[in-house]
Design a protein around this motif. Structure first.
Motif, PDB file in Angstrom:
ATOM      1  N   MET A 140       0.786  -1.223   0.000  1.00 52.33           N
ATOM      2  CA  MET A 140       0.000   0.000   0.000  1.00 52.33           C
ATOM      3  C   MET A 140       0.821   1.278   0.000  1.00 52.33           C
ATOM      4  SD  MET A 140      -3.156  -0.966   2.525  1.00 52.33           S
ATOM      5  CE  MET A 140      -4.355  -2.217   2.044  1.00 52.33           C
ATOM      6  N   PHE A 141       2.122   1.177   0.196  1.00 52.55           N
ATOM      7  CA  PHE A 141       2.934   2.395   0.187  1.00 52.55           C
ATOM      8  C   PHE A 141       4.253   2.213  -0.554  1.00 52.55           C
ATOM      9  CE2 PHE A 141       5.383   5.954   1.994  1.00 52.55           C
ATOM     10  CZ  PHE A 141       4.466   6.974   1.790  1.00 52.55           C
ATOM     11  N   LEU A 142       5.023   1.200  -0.167  1.00 56.24           N
ATOM     12  CA  LEU A 142       6.322   1.008  -0.799  1.00 56.24           C
ATOM     13  C   LEU A 142       6.190   0.666  -2.283  1.00 56.24           C
ATOM     14  CD1 LEU A 142       9.295   1.117   0.112  1.00 56.24           C
ATOM     15  CD2 LEU A 142       9.232  -1.370   0.329  1.00 56.24           C
ATOM     16  N   SER A 143       5.042   0.148  -2.693  1.00 60.34           N
ATOM     17  CA  SER A 143       4.835  -0.201  -4.108  1.00 60.34           C
ATOM     18  C   SER A 143       4.962   1.014  -5.022  1.00 60.34           C
ATOM     19  CB  SER A 143       3.465  -0.857  -4.302  1.00 60.34           C
ATOM     20  OG  SER A 143       2.428   0.023  -3.930  1.00 60.34           O
ATOM     21  N   MET A 144       4.778   2.206  -4.485  1.00 57.33           N
ATOM     22  CA  MET A 144       4.915   3.421  -5.308  1.00 57.33           C
ATOM     23  C   MET A 144       6.338   3.645  -5.794  1.00 57.33           C
ATOM     24  SD  MET A 144       2.347   6.329  -3.784  1.00 57.33           S
ATOM     25  CE  MET A 144       2.960   6.266  -2.085  1.00 57.33           C
ATOM     26  N   THR A 145       7.302   2.968  -5.174  1.00 61.72           N
ATOM     27  CA  THR A 145       8.684   3.089  -5.653  1.00 61.72           C
ATOM     28  C   THR A 145       8.822   2.556  -7.077  1.00 61.72           C
ATOM     29  OG1 THR A 145       9.258   0.982  -4.582  1.00 61.72           O
ATOM     30  CG2 THR A 145       9.708   3.011  -3.346  1.00 61.72           C
ATOM     31  N   GLY A 146       7.941   1.645  -7.462  1.00 58.16           N
ATOM     32  CA  GLY A 146       7.950   1.151  -8.842  1.00 58.16           C
ATOM     33  C   GLY A 146       7.674   2.266  -9.830  1.00 58.16           C
ATOM     34  N   ILE A 147       6.723   3.129  -9.490  1.00 60.20           N
ATOM     35  CA  ILE A 147       6.405   4.277 -10.341  1.00 60.20           C
ATOM     36  C   ILE A 147       7.610   5.204 -10.431  1.00 60.20           C
ATOM     37  CG2 ILE A 147       4.869   6.259 -10.659  1.00 60.20           C
ATOM     38  CD1 ILE A 147       2.759   4.773  -9.036  1.00 60.20           C
TER      39      ILE A 147
END
Length: 204
Positions: free
Chosen positions: A49-56
């Motif tokens: 829910m949060f660290l996944s934004m590092t992919g963007i």
């Protein structure tokens, strides 16, 4: 020599600022979610829910240096194929994304949270899908900002559209399911292949 110089310049001038931002996001995550003594379900949440934004952050800007037409023409005039350079950028972005998730999961384990290899794969899969979605849109549209926007819109949609997104739901581990991660990984690979095929035949 040209390849080593290009790789060094890309890492230093184009990738490093994004990687620093991704590290900052990883450092902020424990303050927002807490990563100590979590059970398996709760341990999934900071990863998905949060660290996944590092992919963007890491994958979307692969084509950013060529937003400047003069720079794009200069790179395409070199002996090394332009798409090969983009592939190298993508590969080291994926490598550092995986490294970031690996270190974060190890830190969670050291903090007595119930994490395992599935948490690493699951969190990484969500981040990779978000990143390749932004990568795909920016590559096809030649507009990195649009890539960021679409990826972020999709990310936000996951908070309210679990049923509609089905197999492409990013937060499935937090809901007790891992099956969706296989779909995210497979779709990420297909998006990467599609972008390079598209650019190969349309961007001469």
């Amino acid at each position: 020599m040209d390849f080593n110089l290009i790789l060094k310049n890309n890492l230093k001038h184009h990738f490093l600022p994004h990687f620093v931002l991704a590290i900052f996001l990883a450092c902020v995550t424990p303050a927002l979610y807490g990563i100590s003594s979590l059970n398996a379900i709760n341990a999934s949440r900071p990863l998905e829910m949060f660290l996944s934004m590092t992919g963007i952050i890491l994958l979307t800007p692969v084509f950013q240096p060529e937003q400047n037409e003069n720079l794009r023409d200069l790179i395409r005039s070199k002996k090394i194929d332009y798409l090969f350079i983009c592939l190298i950028r993508l590969l080291y972005a994926i490598f550092f994304l995986a490294l970031l998730f690996g270190i974060f999961v190890i830190i969670m384990h050291a903090s007595e949270s119930q994490v395992n290899i599935q948490h690493f794969i699951g969190g990484f899969s969500s981040a990779l899908f978000l990143g390749t979605l932004g990568f795909c849109v920016s590559g096809i549209s030649n507009n990195v900002i649009l890539g960021y926007m679409i990826a972020m819109i999709y990310y936000v949609a996951n908070f309210a559209m679990k049923k509609e997104l089905k197999c492409w739901y990013l937060f499935s581990m937090s809901a007790g399911s891992f099956q969706e991660k296989y779909w995210l990984l497979a779709t990420s690979i297909l998006l990467i292949i599609f972008v390079f095929i598209y650019l190969k035949f349309t961007k001469k």
